[in-house]
Design a protein around this motif. Structure first.
Motif, short mmCIF file in Angstrom:
data_model
loop_
_atom_site.label_atom_id
_atom_site.label_comp_id
_atom_site.label_asym_id
_atom_site.label_seq_id
_atom_site.Cartn_x
_atom_site.Cartn_y
_atom_site.Cartn_z
N ALA A 221 10.53 11.86 -5.37
CA ALA A 221 10.47 13.16 -4.06
C ALA A 221 9.26 12.19 -3.63
CB ALA A 221 10.22 14.09 -4.77
N LEU A 222 8.54 12.59 -2.95
CA LEU A 222 7.15 11.45 -2.26
C LEU A 222 6.92 13.42 -2.26
CD1 LEU A 222 7.45 8.82 -0.34
CD2 LEU A 222 6.85 9.09 -2.42
N ILE A 223 5.62 13.50 -2.38
CA ILE A 223 4.51 14.68 -1.82
C ILE A 223 2.51 14.24 -1.66
CG2 ILE A 223 3.15 16.26 -2.92
CD1 ILE A 223 5.10 17.11 -4.79
N GLY A 224 2.06 14.59 0.13
CA GLY A 224 1.34 14.19 -0.01
C GLY A 224 0.39 14.83 0.78
N TYR A 225 -0.49 14.73 0.21
CA TYR A 225 -2.07 16.07 1.38
C TYR A 225 -2.29 15.18 2.31
CZ TYR A 225 -6.02 18.96 1.47
OH TYR A 225 -7.06 19.65 1.93
N SER A 226 -2.62 15.75 3.35
CA SER A 226 -3.45 15.24 4.55
C SER A 226 -3.58 13.32 4.83
CB SER A 226 -5.50 15.90 4.54
OG SER A 226 -6.31 14.89 5.26
N MET A 227 -4.30 12.98 4.77
CA MET A 227 -4.53 11.20 4.95
C MET A 227 -2.83 10.84 3.33
SD MET A 227 -5.93 10.20 6.95
CE MET A 227 -4.85 8.71 6.87
N GLY A 228 -2.65 11.68 2.30
CA GLY A 228 -1.58 11.39 2.02
C GLY A 228 0.05 11.84 2.53
N GLY A 229 -0.65 13.05 3.49
CA GLY A 229 0.80 13.00 3.74
C GLY A 229 1.15 12.01 5.01
N TYR A 230 -0.15 10.93 5.96
CA TYR A 230 0.22 11.15 6.05
C TYR A 230 1.33 9.50 6.05
CZ TYR A 230 -1.71 6.00 8.75
OH TYR A 230 -1.89 5.18 8.43
N GLY A 231 0.84 8.83 4.97
CA GLY A 231 1.56 8.09 4.03
C GLY A 231 2.56 8.03 3.75
N VAL A 232 3.45 9.62 3.04
CA VAL A 232 4.30 9.85 3.03
C VAL A 232 5.04 10.51 3.76
CG1 VAL A 232 3.25 10.36 0.45
CG2 VAL A 232 4.30 12.27 2.43
N LEU A 233 5.34 10.64 5.00
CA LEU A 233 5.85 10.82 6.60
C LEU A 233 6.44 9.36 6.33
CD1 LEU A 233 4.29 13.95 8.02
CD2 LEU A 233 6.70 14.06 6.71
N ASN A 234 4.97 8.31 6.62
CA ASN A 234 5.72 7.38 7.04
C ASN A 234 6.73 6.67 5.75
OD1 ASN A 234 4.91 3.63 6.75
ND2 ASN A 234 4.76 4.50 9.12
N ALA A 235 6.18 6.21 4.40
CA ALA A 235 6.92 6.09 4.13
C ALA A 235 8.74 6.35 3.53
CB ALA A 235 6.24 6.09 2.18
N ALA A 236 8.62 7.88 4.09
CA ALA A 236 9.91 8.39 4.08
C ALA A 236 11.13 8.35 5.50
CB ALA A 236 9.99 9.75 4.17
N GLY A 237 10.22 7.16 7.11
CA GLY A 237 11.47 7.38 7.14
C GLY A 237 10.22 7.39 8.77
N ALA A 238 9.23 8.07 8.48
CA ALA A 238 8.22 8.37 10.63
C ALA A 238 7.88 7.48 10.20
CB ALA A 238 7.41 9.94 10.25
N GLY A 239 8.70 5.86 11.79
CA GLY A 239 7.26 5.12 11.91
C GLY A 239 6.30 5.12 12.75
N TYR A 240 4.92 4.27 12.15
CA TYR A 240 3.85 4.35 13.13
C TYR A 240 4.17 4.03 14.85
CZ TYR A 240 1.76 5.47 8.61
OH TYR A 240 1.25 6.06 7.15
N SER A 241 3.29 4.64 15.72
CA SER A 241 3.66 4.62 17.54
C SER A 241 3.13 3.36 17.37
CB SER A 241 3.32 5.85 17.85
OG SER A 241 1.96 6.49 17.48
N PRO A 242 3.30 2.33 18.24
CA PRO A 242 2.53 2.15 19.43
C PRO A 242 0.98 2.49 19.15
CG PRO A 242 4.87 1.64 20.16
CD PRO A 242 3.93 3.11 19.41
N GLN A 243 0.95 3.93 19.96
CA GLN A 243 -1.01 4.66 19.32
C GLN A 243 -1.21 3.75 17.86
OE1 GLN A 243 -2.75 4.98 22.26
NE2 GLN A 243 -4.84 6.21 20.49
N ALA A 244 -0.30 4.29 17.37
CA ALA A 244 -1.22 3.74 15.76
C ALA A 244 -1.76 2.98 16.06
CB ALA A 244 -0.44 4.69 15.19
N LEU A 245 -0.37 1.87 16.18
CA LEU A 245 -1.03 0.12 16.18
C LEU A 245 -2.74 -0.23 16.64
CD1 LEU A 245 -0.82 -2.21 14.86
CD2 LEU A 245 1.02 -3.04 16.69
N LYS A 246 -2.81 0.84 17.77
CA LYS A 246 -4.28 0.46 18.83
C LYS A 246 -4.90 1.61 18.09
CE LYS A 246 -6.35 1.05 23.56
NZ LYS A 246 -5.26 1.72 24.72
#
Length: 431
Positions: A221-246
């Motif tokens: 399991a992954l646990i993340g807080y704040s920017m850690g949450g930003y990272g663990v959601l991505n590692a778990a399948g929530a891919g970033y958007s074109p806006q994030a890349l911009k």
């Protein structure tokens, strides 16, 4: 004052002195200890806890903080990881350990670095206890800035319940080495995945590490807080958007290095790791900045526990964490809300060092909640994370602790004492 009054005062003083003398170090409230109103599953498990520090190096990573015209050199990225695990510790009492951390922010003269220590309930470098077989793995990711020791109340607690817990110091994102934001945006999910790979390697049968045979990386399991949450959601399948890349390109001088973590990238989809079984995200940052869109959130298919404050002024609530919850339509998901809490719904309570004369009040507020007792939050987090991970990593029948009625929570939650759920809300939706 008459003689009788003097005798009474003297007797009371004598009793107080005796009580103080009788106190042992174990009587001191340490992060994660139970308050009298703590919910049922906040209590420690049956294992004593060991703790060790290891150093890892992730080779040939993009050095997004150097280079120009969107082109960057590679570097070997160092990572310090703190490990908590079931341990063999002689004696009847809980062991104690002294952790060393830092207040302040590197390169900020208004918030100079202030070293401090605090106590935990673990034994440094203790021998592991293999009696539980290969334990599930939990990887923990801190905020920006933060440290691997930001959530010791939770990491120790989980280890006592039969988990191996690995908390990462994310390089260029800690108090002591804080650097520009693009490093954090790029490296969080990459660090999580690398640490998972390293834990699997060190747990192998041919490994000479103390972790050999101690953990099952296929059950993580992954646990993340704040920017850690930003990272663990991505590692778990929530891919970033074109806006994030911009946004990343604007901050990093045109770099496209984050493209490999976007939902549209074939490389991203290929990187998703079946060893990850569940994710916990405390106050995850990014939704208000467009880091995820509907397609990205729909990619999150793992069981997910979100934890938020209804007044979060860093990650946002209605357009932030709650919007993540509403958009993750393909995940079996829960969301615990602390009504009137702001952003600090995950860390240890404010350290005593943050209250020293001359230390910026920002150091206290980095940990503190204005409307909630932080130790109370810690106990509640221990309860719900225990219930959630017990279901998804250990197959335990904990559903009654999570599948709760919505609306008025004044009474009736399993595991809570009467009147102790006021100010809490729990939502649950399935795909």
């Amino acid at each position: 004052m008459n003689t009788r009054s003097i005798l009474v005062v003297f007797t009371l003083l004598l009793i107080t002195v005796r009580q103080l003398i009788a106190q042992s170090p174990g009587d001191t409230l340490i992060n994660g200890d139970l308050l009298p109103n703590a919910p049922e599953l906040a209590a420690r498990g049956s294992y004593k806890v060991g703790v060790r520090t290891i150093k890892l190096v992730h080779p040939a990573q993009v050095d997004v903080l150097h280079g120009n015209a969107g082109k960057h050199p590679l570097y070997d990225r160092p990572l310090t990881v703190e490990l908590w695990y079931p341990a063999r510790v002689p004696g009847d009492k809980q062991p104690t350990v002294t952790y060393e951390s830092t207040l302040g922010r590197a390169n900020d003269p208004k918030r100079p670095l202030v070293p401090f220590t605090f106590q935990g309930r673990a034994a440094r470098d203790a021998q592991p206890d293999p009696s539980g077989g290969a334990y599930p793995l939990v990887i923990v990711s801190h905020g920006y800035p933060g440290s691997r020791l930001l959530l010791t109340y939770l990491t120790e607690n989980l280890a006592s319940k039969g988990y191996v817990v690995a908390a990462i110091d994310h390089t260029e994102s800690t108090y002591g080495d804080l650097a520009a934001f693009p490093s954090t945006l790029l490296n969080r999910a990459l660090d999580d995945k690398f640490v998972l790979d390293e834990m699997a390697r060190l747990a192998g049968k041919t490994s000479k590490s103390f972790l050999s045979g101690l953990l099952n990386a296929d059950n993580t399991a992954l646990i993340g807080y704040s920017m850690g949450g930003y990272g663990v959601l991505n590692a778990a399948g929530a891919g970033y958007s074109p806006q994030a890349l911009k946004l990343f390109g604007q901050m990093s001088g045109g770099s496209t290095a984050l493209e490999v973590r976007t939902q549209a990238s074939p490389a991203y989809k290929a990187s998703l790791d079946p060893r990850i079984k569940a994710v916990v995200a405390f106050a995850p940052w990014g939704m208000e900045r467009g880091v995820w869109d509907a397609d990205g959130l729909a990619g999150l298919r793992l069981p997910t526990l979100l934890v938020a404050g209804s007044k979060d002024d860093v990650s946002g609530y209605e357009k932030g964490v709650k919007a993540i919850y509403d958009g993750a339509v393909n995940a079996d998901r829960h969301m615990l809300t602390y009504i009137n809490a702001r952003h600090n719904v995950a860390p240890n309570p404010p350290p005593s060092a943050s209250m020293r004369p001359g230390v910026s009040s920002d150091e206290y507020m980095h940990y503190a909640e204005p409307a909630w007792n932080e130790r109370r939050i810690n106990n509640i987090n221990q309860h719900f994370v225990t219930a959630f991970l017990g279901i998804h990593l250990k197959g335990m029948d904990n559903k009654k602790y999570l599948d709760l009625p919505e609306g008025d929570t004044a009474e009736g939650w399993p595991g809570f004492k009467p009147r102790m759920t006021v100010g809490l809300e729990m939502r649950h939706d399935k795909p």
